[in-house]
Each structure stands twice: as C-alpha cells, then as structure tokens.
Design a protein around this motif. Structure first.
Motif, mmCIF file in Angstrom:
data_model
loop_
_atom_site.group_PDB
_atom_site.id
_atom_site.type_symbol
_atom_site.label_atom_id
_atom_site.label_comp_id
_atom_site.label_asym_id
_atom_site.label_seq_id
_atom_site.Cartn_x
_atom_site.Cartn_y
_atom_site.Cartn_z
ATOM 1 N N GLY A 139 0.804 -1.216 0.000
ATOM 2 C CA GLY A 139 0.000 0.000 0.000
ATOM 3 C C GLY A 139 0.837 1.266 0.000
ATOM 4 N N LEU A 145 1.780 2.927 -2.428
ATOM 5 C CA LEU A 145 1.205 3.846 -3.409
ATOM 6 C C LEU A 145 0.098 4.691 -2.788
ATOM 7 C CD1 LEU A 145 1.871 4.096 -6.417
ATOM 8 C CD2 LEU A 145 -0.045 2.608 -6.914
ATOM 9 N N ALA A 146 -0.745 4.053 -1.977
ATOM 10 C CA ALA A 146 -1.874 4.761 -1.356
ATOM 11 C C ALA A 146 -1.374 5.885 -0.463
ATOM 12 C CB ALA A 146 -2.714 3.779 -0.548
ATOM 13 N N ILE A 147 -0.303 5.619 0.260
ATOM 14 C CA ILE A 147 0.202 6.629 1.190
ATOM 15 C C ILE A 147 0.893 7.755 0.434
ATOM 16 C CG2 ILE A 147 1.916 6.989 3.031
ATOM 17 C CD1 ILE A 147 1.030 4.220 4.079
ATOM 18 N N ARG A 148 1.526 7.396 -0.672
ATOM 19 C CA ARG A 148 2.282 8.407 -1.399
ATOM 20 C C ARG A 148 1.439 9.322 -2.276
ATOM 21 N NH1 ARG A 148 4.816 5.411 0.994
ATOM 22 N NH2 ARG A 148 6.840 5.920 1.884
ATOM 23 N N ILE A 149 0.151 9.050 -2.413
ATOM 24 C CA ILE A 149 -0.687 10.032 -3.111
ATOM 25 C C ILE A 149 -1.438 10.909 -2.121
ATOM 26 C CG2 ILE A 149 -0.906 8.715 -5.255
ATOM 27 C CD1 ILE A 149 -3.716 7.905 -4.394
ATOM 28 N N MET A 150 -1.134 10.723 -0.839
ATOM 29 C CA MET A 150 -1.746 11.579 0.181
ATOM 30 C C MET A 150 -0.855 12.794 0.429
ATOM 31 S SD MET A 150 -3.215 8.952 2.982
ATOM 32 C CE MET A 150 -4.031 7.464 2.496
ATOM 33 N N LEU A 159 1.229 14.151 2.277
ATOM 34 C CA LEU A 159 2.137 13.971 3.408
ATOM 35 C C LEU A 159 3.574 14.080 2.909
ATOM 36 C CD1 LEU A 159 0.495 10.839 5.037
ATOM 37 C CD2 LEU A 159 0.731 13.051 6.148
ATOM 38 N N LEU A 219 5.282 9.687 -8.252
ATOM 39 C CA LEU A 219 5.467 8.267 -7.926
ATOM 40 C C LEU A 219 6.577 7.625 -8.746
ATOM 41 C CD1 LEU A 219 1.692 7.301 -7.691
ATOM 42 C CD2 LEU A 219 3.253 7.748 -5.809
ATOM 43 N N LEU A 227 -0.510 18.107 -2.576
ATOM 44 C CA LEU A 227 -1.278 16.947 -3.053
ATOM 45 C C LEU A 227 -2.724 16.981 -2.557
ATOM 46 C CD1 LEU A 227 1.330 14.046 -2.691
ATOM 47 C CD2 LEU A 227 0.190 14.701 -4.798
ATOM 48 N N ALA A 277 -5.244 2.390 -5.275
ATOM 49 C CA ALA A 277 -4.190 2.565 -4.274
ATOM 50 C C ALA A 277 -4.838 2.614 -2.894
ATOM 51 C CB ALA A 277 -3.419 3.854 -4.548
ATOM 52 N N LEU A 278 -4.850 1.475 -2.220
ATOM 53 C CA LEU A 278 -5.531 1.358 -0.934
ATOM 54 C C LEU A 278 -4.640 0.614 0.056
ATOM 55 C CD1 LEU A 278 -8.859 0.047 -2.505
ATOM 56 C CD2 LEU A 278 -8.480 2.376 -1.706
ATOM 57 N N LEU A 279 -4.953 0.755 1.326
ATOM 58 C CA LEU A 279 -4.224 -0.013 2.339
ATOM 59 C C LEU A 279 -5.075 -1.228 2.698
ATOM 60 C CD1 LEU A 279 -2.925 2.897 4.576
ATOM 61 C CD2 LEU A 279 -1.696 1.630 2.849
ATOM 62 N N ARG A 332 -5.987 14.509 5.129
ATOM 63 C CA ARG A 332 -6.390 15.662 4.330
ATOM 64 C C ARG A 332 -7.012 16.769 5.193
ATOM 65 N NH1 ARG A 332 -5.591 14.652 -0.837
ATOM 66 N NH2 ARG A 332 -5.746 12.541 -1.667
#
Lengths: 495, 247
Positions: A356, A358-363, A365, B54, B74, B85-87, B103
């Motif tokens: 995951g 990728l998920a964190i890197r589009i936030m 942060l 990315l 972002l 893109a999920l956890l 956010r």
C-alpha cells in the motif's frame, strides 16, 4: 509443464523480492529486478551454506584438537539446525506474503488446460523451485559431513533443520489460508503467524544457555538432535534417526497440499464486527501513527515488535550476573543493545508500509511527516526498553551518572528512523523491495547511527571529561545526526 | 490570462534504458476535462505517476502555479489510479478515516453521502483486502472525491464499476467540472472520452501525436469518429486490416 512450473517459480521469487503486486510500484528496470531477485535467492543459499560450513569447520577442528576453543556439540547442532531452516523459511515466507490477497497466479493456473494432478504437480514444482538452491547446497553439505568427515552430527542437524523448516512453512501456510470468520480466530491466527518465525530468532539468541545443557535428564535420551549431540549413544542415534524419518515423512506428505494452498492464500478475508461508532477524524500524524501500528499488527511483521521485547528481557536477565565494578560500562553496553532494538519496530513499520505504499504516497504527506509517527514509536520503544534497564540498574544500586547516558540517548534511534526512511524511499521509487544486501547495509548504517553517540560518550570518558560532559557530548552528537538526516529527508524532492 | 490548473511540459520518464514518456507537454484549465488516450504502453500511466511524484522524471509539472504537486499540495488533487491505491489491511471505514484525517477534512456528512452514493455502507467494517475489484474501485473513488479537490486525476476510473455506480461517477465528474474543477482522464473507452472530455491528447510511444477537441482531432486526421481518429493517429488502421486478413 516444467516450463510453466519454472515460470511460476520465477514469478514467486520476483514477487518475493519486489512485492510489486502488493505495493503497486513498478520496478524501474524489470530486467534488473528479475536479476536481483535471482541473486537474492543465490545469496541466501550461499550465506547460509557458508555459515554452516564455517561451523562445521570449527566443530571438526575443535574435535580434532586443532583449536584452543572448545566448540560445544550442542551449540553446533542448534546453530546448524537453525541456519539450515531459517533461510528456507525466509525464502518461502517472502514469496507467500507478497502474494497475500492476490489470486492471479491461481487464476492463471486454472485457466490452463491442466488436469487436477497436473495442477498439483506444477504447484509442487514451482514452490520447490523457490528453495531448490538452498536444499541442494544444504544436502551437499550434509553428505560432505557424513562421508568426508564421518560424523553424523552436522548431517542430522541439517536434515532435521530442513524438515522442520518445511513443517514450519506448512503450518504458516495453513494458518494463513484459513477462511477466518470471526475476530478472535483472526487475531489468534495472526499471532501464530507472527510468533512462529521468532522461534529461529530465539534459537540464535539462546545459543549460550543451550550450549551449557548437561547430558543429564530427559534431553539426553528423547529430544531430537540434542540427544545425539549430548550423548552420541546408540539409543540417541536411533532416536534421532526415528525423529528425522517421521518428520521427513510428514513434511513430504503435507508438501503437496501446502503447495496448492500457496496459490490460494487469503488475506484476512474477514468482516470485522464493527461497533456502531461515529467517524474518528484526527490529525495527520496521529492518524498515520494509528495506521502504522494497525498495519504492522495485521501483518507478519508483528513479530518484529515482539522480538525486541524478548531480547530486552534476556538482556535484563543477563544483568544479574554483572560485577558491581563493571556496572558503568556494562550499563551503557546494554543500553546500546536496547537502543538498537528500539529502532527495530520502526524498521518493521516501513516494511509493513511496503504494502500500500502507493496509497500513502498520493496523500498530502511529506516524507518528514511520514517519518514522524515512526520516530515517535522509536522513542517510545527506546524509553520502554531503557526504562526497564534503568530500573534494573537502580535496583543494583547504580547512581544517576550511570543512567544519564541512557536517559539522553533517544535521539540516536530517532535519527536511525530517518535513515531507514531515506533508504526505503529510494528503494520503492526504484520499484524494488529491500533485498538482502540493501537490508544488511541499512542495518549496518542504522547500527552506526545508533552507536555513534554512545561511542563519543565512551571516548569522552576515556579522555577524562567526566560522566556529565560525556553524556552531553553524546546528546549533541545524536542531535546533530538527527538534524542532518532530517535535513536530507526534508530536502529530498520526490520526482 | 486564465491560470492553468495543471501544466506539464517536456515530461520525460525513463525506466532504466526504456523511455516511457518522451517530452510530453499539455495544460488543463479550470472547468476542463482533459482526456489522455493512447494504446497500451503508450505512457499514460507513467505520465500520471510522474505528475503524482510516484516515479522519477525530468521536465516540469506545475499545479496552480505553485510548482510540483508534493507534500501538502497533493491535497488539491484527488487521484484514482489504474490499480486502486488502498491499504488492504485496513477496513473501509478505517481507510476513509485515515484519508480524511491526513487531508484534514472533517465534513463527515460529505463522506457519508459519497459512501451512500457508491453503496458502500455494508462494507464499512470489511477489510479492503477482501472486497471485490469493483468495491475497491469505489473506495478509491470516494477517497479521491471526499475533499473536493481542484484537480481529479483518473486513470481508467470506470474499471470494474457497475452501471449504476459508473453513472453516479459520471454525474459527479460533470458537477466537478461545472464547479470549476479540472480533470485529467485516462481511458481506453472512446465513447466515454468522447462524451466527457473537452479536450483530448492522443499519445503513442510516450509522445503527443495529436491534441484538441474531439471535432478538431477528427478534422486533423480526417476521420468520422474518435475511434477512427485514434486508430489513424497511432497508425493502426492498416495494421488492423493486415492482421485481420491474416486470420
């Protein structure tokens, strides 16, 4: 069919190395990722074989009276047993975790015009291919030991180590492929999955006490391997042989179904009975902290949280035997060990974040903010471990000057988190996982970052600056490390 | 002069020796839906990944005149990637709480409305790992939309969506555009691109081949439909004829 099995094995090894299915990141160069994944496999086999060969050499030289050092047969048996199993378990678990939640290989196999026996065969061959190099190398060493050196100890240790490792993997695989329907069962399963690989870590740590086991008692006759190492009697030989045959039989029998289940590993296929509650929207750092902890405890990496606790308990236990006069230096030496351990949980969080990523890197942060919760965890871990040591030292009558360097030492582990962050970001941006060489380099650098301030403390003491100045020196050096690494993390522009 | 929402210029993305995107440039204005079309491997996903930071790249990416979208910038973007893109170890509710927290968005009513619109209520306590592909896509969409971003980046967003959810999403995109939001949209489905996009850029082998409104593109390559225009632009018409004749 051989071609399909080989291709599947390559895919398993590749996924074990890149975790690209789980992380969502593509390797920059697929060719070099494939090459690296193969080198990784080769390196695992070479490192574990070389270590076993070294122990084998030490043991035979010691037995032949060529060394001053006396090498305990029990210690050799345990180390060889653990190393031969460890590399096999690691290769298989790397592949299995990278496949969690993805059924694409299973889907691929079932779309091929194969009969069910062919599917079984392909599965067995491909899973076997993940560990073939290790197995060949180990078996060669075992035979070398038996026929050239004419001693069964290393032979028994390697064979029993491999069989047990395959059984451990089979147990892990079974636990993970269960369709868990309730929360309690899921938590239990996760705990088992986390704790089983720790057995190997514990074996390595407890070599010293193990090597002092005396032949008296039940171990002398019944415990596999130990019985032979302790007595070498015909009864012990027979007992070890029986154990090896039975374990080998069970491991081989179970391998077929395990290989099949390998491709159908579910990923906590579970509906959590959520209590009706409102939305919990917090600040970014706290939310990430909570997520980091959740991710680790819901993955196999929970063990990396438990391992430092166990090791810390062992360090505290060992403290009892220290002479009062040696307490100052021993206190800081143990302090460094515990400081290193406190960096492990943060390291495991980065590993868990690989899934995951990728998920964190589009936030929204920054990398520094992403590192912040991990730093908090490293500092908390540091004070939990060092706190226990400080209490133990105070009970032994140590003064405040003994514990001052421990109280002031938390910035080193915090800085090491930033170092891991830099290595982690560079690795995932290039689409690879932390391969063995990179992991070892990371660990070495981490060790230097954590130990350097303590080294300055010792240097200051040797220069006669006194404990207070030495401790302050330590604090300044760790603060400088933290500031420098924070600067690098903050200024590192992604993309 | 109206400011762009996103400006990409001279973008180059390389994977080792392989050049995935080669000197790509385009801009997207407020209230505009820009479609990025191209055959498989043309560089659409690499372009999107570069914009989001990315992958490593050279060239310039500018969001609302504030530079590369990194860190807190972002927050002006909502992205739905080709692979959601999920956890996966979080439940749907835990994941949405995380996204809202990061956010700094606490309009719970908006989140609940989106959850309801995509019929996710029954899955709030389910681990994302055990969701179907379509439901994973819905979670990714809700997390991208919740904070009313200025720019939506959508890479094949209708993948695995059921008809009702696809319609809901199309309406939301239309409303987003009406409110002045911009969209970068990558798809293989020509009908959707034709209906939704104000301007289209067709890329092939990492390069922009043709760009403009649907009408402009059809005129430029002398084609009767967007599909024909697309195939002409990437020089695939003759190849298709040869391939089908050989079958």
């Amino acid at each position: 069919m051989k071609g399909v099995a080989r291709a599947l094995a390559d895919e398993l090894i590749y996924q074990g190395y890149t975790v690209s299915r789980a992380s969502g990141f593509r390797p920059v160069s697929v060719q070099s990722a494939i090459r690296n994944s193969r080198v990784n496999k080769l390196l695992s086999a070479v490192v574990s074989s070389a270590l076993i060969a070294l122990y084998m050499f030490l043991y035979y030289e010691s037995a032949a009276g060529q060394l001053r050092l006396r090498v305990s047969p029990v210690a050799v048996a345990i180390v060889v047993f653990a190393w031969s199993g460890f590399s096999v378990v690691m290769m298989l678990t790397m592949a299995i975790y990278s496949l969690q939640g993805t059924g694409y290989i299973r889907d691929f196999i079932y779309t091929l015009p194969f009969e069910s026996w062919e599917v079984e065969r392909v599965s067995i061959m491909s899973v076997f291919s993940i560990i073939d190099l290790q197995l060949y190398a180990m078996v060669a060493l075992a035979l070398l030991s038996l026929f050239i050196f004419r001693s069964a100890l290393i032979f028994f240790s390697i064979v029993f180590g491999l069989e047990t490792a395959i059984l451990v993997f089979e147990a892990l695989s079974r636990v993970m492929s269960r369709r868990r329907l309730d929360l309690k069962s899921a938590v239990r399963s996760r705990l088992v999955v986390s704790v089983i690989p720790l057995i190997y870590v514990l074996i390595f740590v407890l070599i010293q006490p193990f090597s002092q086991i005396s032949p008296a008692g039940v171990a002398g006759e019944l415990i596999p391997l130990l019985d032979f190492a302790l007595t070498g009697s015909p009864v012990a030989t027979a007992s070890s042989l029986v154990w090896i045959i039975v374990t080998g039989y069970v491991a081989i029998r179970l391998f077929k179904s395990t290989a099949l289940s390998f491709f159908t590993i579910s990923h906590e296929a579970l509906v959590v009975p959520v209590k009706e509650r409102g939305w919990r929207i917090t600040g970014p750092t706290f939310a990430m902290l909570q997520t980091d902890i959740r991710q680790v405890f819901r993955s196999n990496l929970a063990g990396m949280f438990l391992a430092p606790l166990l090791l810390a308990a062992i360090v505290l236990f060992q403290l009892h035997g220290v002479q009062a006069g040696e307490l100052r230096f021993v206190a800081v030496a143990y302090g460094i060990e515990l400081a290193l351990l406190s960096a492990l949980p943060a390291y495991s969080i980065y590993m868990a974040e690989m899934r995951g990523a990728l998920a964190i890197r589009i936030m929204p942060l920054s990398r520094a903010r992403l590192a912040l919760p991990k730093i908090v965890i490293a500092i908390l871990s540091y004070y939990i471990f060092e706190g226990a040591l400080i209490v133990a030292l105070l009970i032994r009558g140590a003064g405040i000057l003994y514990i001052l360097p421990l109280i002031l030492g938390s910035l080193g582990p915090a800085a090491s988190v930033l170092l891991v962050s830099i290595i982690f970001e560079k690795t995932i941006m290039s689409g690879g996982a932390l391969s063995m060489p990179v992991s070892m380099l990371a660990l070495l650098l981490e060790l230097i970052v954590v130990a350097l301030p303590f080294a300055f403390y010792f240097a200051a003491l040797l220069l006669g600056l006194g404990a207070i100045y030495a401790s302050l020196f330590e604090l300044v050096i760790s603060a400088m490390e933290l500031a420098l690494l924070y600067y690098i993390v903050s200024s590192y522009e992604r993309g | 002069m109206e400011q762009h929402v996103l400006a990409v210029s001279n973008l180059v993305v390389k994977y080792g020796e392989k050049v995935a995107v080669s000197g790509l440039s385009f801009t997207i204005g407020p209230g505009e839906i820009y479609g990025l079309l191209g055959p498989n491997g043309a560089g659409k996903t690499s372009t999107i990944r570069a914009i989001l930071g990315l992958v490593n790249f050279t060239g310039d990416v500018d969001l609302l005149g504030q530079g590369r979208p990194r860190g807190t910038l972002l927050n002006m973007i909502g992205a739905v990637l080709e692979t959601p893109a999920l956890l996966e170890t979080l439940t749907v509710k835990e994941f949405l709480e995380l996204v809202a927290s990061v956010r700094r968005f606490n309009d719970v009513k908006r989140i609940e409305a989106l959850v309801h619109a995509f019929e996710l209520e029954q899955y709030m306590g389910t681990y994302i790992a055990s969701l179907s592909q379509g439901n994973k896509q819905k979670v990714a969409i809700v997390s991208a939309l919740m904070h009313r971003p200025k720019l939506l980046i959508l890479d094949e967003p209708f993948n695995a969506l059921d008809v009702k959810s696809a319609r809901v999403f199309k309406e939301i995109i239309a409303n987003h555009k009406r409110d002045g939001g911009a969209v970068l949209f990558s798809t293989h489905i020509m009908e959707i691109a034709e209906k939704l996009c104000d301007r289209i850029g067709i890329i092939d082998r990492g390069k922009m081949v043709v760009e403009g409104t649907t009408a402009q593109i059809m005129e430029q390559v002398h084609a009767g439909s967007l599909e024909d225009a697309f195939l002409k632009a990437i020089h695939a018409e003759e190849e298709i004829k040869e391939l089908t004749e050989a079958l």
